[in-house]
Write an enzyme that holds these catalytic residues in place. Sequence first.
Site, PDB file in Angstrom:
ATOM      1  N   LYS A  59       0.828  -1.207   0.000  1.00 11.60           N
ATOM      2  CA  LYS A  59       0.000   0.000   0.000  1.00 11.60           C
ATOM      3  C   LYS A  59       0.860   1.254   0.000  1.00 11.60           C
ATOM      4  O   LYS A  59       0.535   2.239  -0.671  1.00 11.60           O
ATOM      5  CB  LYS A  59      -0.954  -0.043   1.202  1.00 11.60           C
ATOM      6  CG  LYS A  59      -2.000  -1.146   1.064  1.00 11.60           C
ATOM      7  CD  LYS A  59      -2.674  -1.501   2.372  1.00 11.60           C
ATOM      8  CE  LYS A  59      -3.593  -2.714   2.194  1.00 11.60           C
ATOM      9  NZ  LYS A  59      -4.159  -3.209   3.458  1.00 11.60           N
ATOM     10  N   GLN A 103      -4.670  -1.977   9.644  1.00  8.92           N
ATOM     11  CA  GLN A 103      -4.339  -3.261   9.015  1.00  8.92           C
ATOM     12  C   GLN A 103      -4.817  -4.420   9.889  1.00  8.92           C
ATOM     13  O   GLN A 103      -4.455  -4.516  11.061  1.00  8.92           O
ATOM     14  CB  GLN A 103      -2.830  -3.364   8.778  1.00  8.92           C
ATOM     15  CG  GLN A 103      -2.397  -4.615   8.040  1.00  8.92           C
ATOM     16  CD  GLN A 103      -2.970  -4.696   6.629  1.00  8.92           C
ATOM     17  OE1 GLN A 103      -2.940  -3.728   5.884  1.00  8.92           O
ATOM     18  NE2 GLN A 103      -3.500  -5.854   6.272  1.00  8.92           N
ATOM     19  N   ASP A 126     -10.814   2.474   4.081  1.00  8.51           N
ATOM     20  CA  ASP A 126     -11.182   1.086   3.776  1.00  8.51           C
ATOM     21  C   ASP A 126     -12.677   0.902   3.541  1.00  8.51           C
ATOM     22  O   ASP A 126     -13.109  -0.127   3.021  1.00  8.51           O
ATOM     23  CB  ASP A 126     -10.736   0.164   4.920  1.00  8.51           C
ATOM     24  CG  ASP A 126      -9.442  -0.573   4.602  1.00  8.51           C
ATOM     25  OD1 ASP A 126      -9.154  -0.760   3.407  1.00  8.51           O
ATOM     26  OD2 ASP A 126      -8.725  -0.963   5.540  1.00  8.51           O
TER      27      ASP A 126
END
Length: 287
Positions: A59, A103, A126
Amino acid sequence: MLDESYESRIIDGKVLAQQVEEEVRSGVEDLESNRGITPGLATILVGDDPASKMYVRLKHRACERVGIRAEDFLLPADSTQEELLALIDSLNNNKDVHGILLQLPLPEHFSPQEAMEAISPAKDADGFHPYNMGKLMIGDEGLVPCTPHGVIRALEEYNVPVKGKNAVIVGHSNVVGKPMAAMLLNRNASVSVCHIFTDDLKKYTLGADILVVAAGVKHLIKADMVKEGAVIFDVGITKEEDGVYGDVDFENVIKKASLITPVPGGVGPLTVAMLMKHVLMCAEKSL
């Protein structure tokens, strides 16, 4: 070895991801030149899980490619939930941070749902916050989970008709299955949601014009379970010593599919690219 005649049926996630990244890079440059703002992504990693570290690196590399400023926040595995929530609160109030990514998975003593709900919905890169999920359910698609968003982008780029089509999703997670169902319903597909406990799964998958598989079971979907001409997205990934496998028996199913994503190189790159798009969206909406 794959027969060359089937290669045109492969949805190249890497090429699509590059297209999305080019769009994001252009948007980032516009923000910087016109408003003096560089979009910023904060990634939170708790513990030292090797797979999680790898995903964060992927990422961050994508951020570098598109011009997004990425900053990593590391907490030791024995941190407390309160310490994690305090970090999230500080990032929520940091005007230089436009998107926050937690994460997963977290160490067992953490509550991931509480942590995700602590992230400001406006910085929820997200798309997992209940507020953004709720907006999705009423057809207001803003910050949605990245993988379903990537699937929709692929459907659009390949001009796959969705309205009135039978769409079957195998997997009912909050990350893929449920939001994927909502996004397809928003486009007037007739949607069935199945999972590994579904009786006679084949009965459902055989009727699918569009099949999205996200069960995490190696080669769950065989060639006799799909109809000729189906469009298939394989979201699953299983890592073994001899390689990486998806939920779909790719080499045999491709002979019946009109379009299909490979594993790796299909949905994965698109997911990361859509994350970049979301960070840009967060930055634009912060103005």
